[in-house]
Design an enzyme around this catalytic site. Sequence first.
Site, mmCIF file in Angstrom:
data_model
loop_
_atom_site.group_PDB
_atom_site.id
_atom_site.type_symbol
_atom_site.label_atom_id
_atom_site.label_comp_id
_atom_site.label_asym_id
_atom_site.label_seq_id
_atom_site.Cartn_x
_atom_site.Cartn_y
_atom_site.Cartn_z
ATOM 1 N N GLY A 59 7.648 -11.063 12.326
ATOM 2 C CA GLY A 59 6.820 -10.002 12.913
ATOM 3 C C GLY A 59 7.489 -8.658 13.100
ATOM 4 O O GLY A 59 7.004 -7.837 13.876
ATOM 5 N N SER A 60 8.579 -8.400 12.343
ATOM 6 C CA SER A 60 9.199 -7.072 12.513
ATOM 7 C C SER A 60 8.257 -5.970 12.036
ATOM 8 O O SER A 60 8.204 -4.888 12.643
ATOM 9 C CB SER A 60 10.554 -6.986 11.785
ATOM 10 O OG SER A 60 10.377 -7.048 10.400
ATOM 11 N N ASN A 61 7.504 -6.225 10.981
ATOM 12 C CA ASN A 61 6.532 -5.205 10.530
ATOM 13 C C ASN A 61 5.408 -5.039 11.543
ATOM 14 O O ASN A 61 5.003 -3.917 11.845
ATOM 15 C CB ASN A 61 5.950 -5.578 9.166
ATOM 16 C CG ASN A 61 6.887 -5.204 8.038
ATOM 17 O OD1 ASN A 61 7.017 -4.031 7.689
ATOM 18 N ND2 ASN A 61 7.574 -6.195 7.492
ATOM 19 N N LEU A 121 1.159 -15.594 5.240
ATOM 20 C CA LEU A 121 1.418 -16.396 4.046
ATOM 21 C C LEU A 121 0.238 -17.238 3.557
ATOM 22 O O LEU A 121 0.346 -17.918 2.541
ATOM 23 C CB LEU A 121 2.651 -17.286 4.274
ATOM 24 C CG LEU A 121 3.923 -16.472 4.578
ATOM 25 C CD1 LEU A 121 5.117 -17.377 4.813
ATOM 26 C CD2 LEU A 121 4.223 -15.460 3.474
ATOM 27 N N ASN A 162 -2.122 -5.436 2.376
ATOM 28 C CA ASN A 162 -0.970 -6.330 2.480
ATOM 29 C C ASN A 162 0.289 -5.581 2.062
ATOM 30 O O ASN A 162 0.227 -4.653 1.273
ATOM 31 C CB ASN A 162 -1.180 -7.515 1.522
ATOM 32 C CG ASN A 162 -0.027 -8.503 1.540
ATOM 33 O OD1 ASN A 162 0.481 -8.871 2.609
ATOM 34 N ND2 ASN A 162 0.412 -8.938 0.370
ATOM 35 N N HIS A 213 3.975 -6.333 0.233
ATOM 36 C CA HIS A 213 4.680 -7.333 -0.566
ATOM 37 C C HIS A 213 6.091 -6.814 -0.841
ATOM 38 O O HIS A 213 6.250 -5.659 -1.247
ATOM 39 C CB HIS A 213 3.917 -7.555 -1.880
ATOM 40 C CG HIS A 213 4.477 -8.682 -2.677
ATOM 41 N ND1 HIS A 213 4.211 -10.000 -2.375
ATOM 42 C CD2 HIS A 213 5.315 -8.694 -3.734
ATOM 43 C CE1 HIS A 213 4.860 -10.781 -3.227
ATOM 44 N NE2 HIS A 213 5.533 -10.021 -4.063
ATOM 45 N N ASP A 251 -1.800 -11.196 -4.487
ATOM 46 C CA ASP A 251 -0.991 -10.046 -4.926
ATOM 47 C C ASP A 251 -1.579 -9.263 -6.093
ATOM 48 O O ASP A 251 -0.842 -8.656 -6.868
ATOM 49 C CB ASP A 251 0.436 -10.502 -5.305
ATOM 50 C CG ASP A 251 1.119 -11.222 -4.170
ATOM 51 O OD1 ASP A 251 0.825 -10.907 -3.003
ATOM 52 O OD2 ASP A 251 1.946 -12.106 -4.447
ATOM 53 N N GLU A 294 10.298 -1.001 4.435
ATOM 54 C CA GLU A 294 9.062 -1.412 5.126
ATOM 55 C C GLU A 294 8.911 -0.672 6.458
ATOM 56 O O GLU A 294 7.832 -0.172 6.787
ATOM 57 C CB GLU A 294 9.062 -2.929 5.350
ATOM 58 C CG GLU A 294 8.956 -3.700 4.053
ATOM 59 C CD GLU A 294 8.878 -5.205 4.214
ATOM 60 O OE1 GLU A 294 8.327 -5.856 3.323
ATOM 61 O OE2 GLU A 294 9.365 -5.748 5.220
#
Length: 201
Positions: A13-15, A86, A103, A105, A146, A175
């Site tokens: 969960g850093s993003n 995921l 999303n 990636h 994707d 990111e």
Amino acid sequence: MKTRIAIFASGNGSNAENIIRYFLKRDTAEVLLVLSNSPKAKVLERAKALNISVVTFSKEDFYMSESVLNRLLNEKIDWIILAGFLLKFPEPILQHFKNKVINIHPALLPKYGGKGMYGMNIHKAIVEKKESETGITIHFVNENYDEGKIIFQAKTEVLGTDTPEIIAKKIHTLEQQYFPKVIENLITENPQDTRLRGHMQ
Ligand code: GAR
């Protein structure tokens, strides 16, 4: 009125945290909900610490019931952000949120995408294939892994001495630097932001 965002994440969960913190300081949008298929995911602690409501759900809830969709509709969510999520995203939710699900990636799609290509698996493959560059792709989500339209990419160099862990750090930096700003540009339809123009697709 602020645009209402929900974030789906499965792990660290850093993003998610970076996006929550970014929009706490902006008047363009706010994160209302963090949703996860994993009750032990660290992202849930991060969200709770920032006073964001969390929702967990089983695979069965997600694919066989409307509980997740109903929660998103009840909260009047406008945009959905997948940040390290995921599971394949269900069609009925995509239909309700057409072109409003994005999303991130950790590779330069269309390379290193598809089933099994996530997190460290990708960075190991980059080392094995002796790639000289990698990067991040932010894209719309459609029914195939994707493959949705690319919104933004940023690159970083890969040195011959880089390990998968070093590459992961480089990706993390990209990111953290770009994801919230790209989201904000998209939801405010402000693609003329000069800092990002070079990378916009
Ligand atoms: C991120 O690097 C994200 O790009 C990747 O998972 C990581 C989650 O990190 N996503 C995928 O691989 C999706 N196919 P975080 O939980 O610390 O944000």
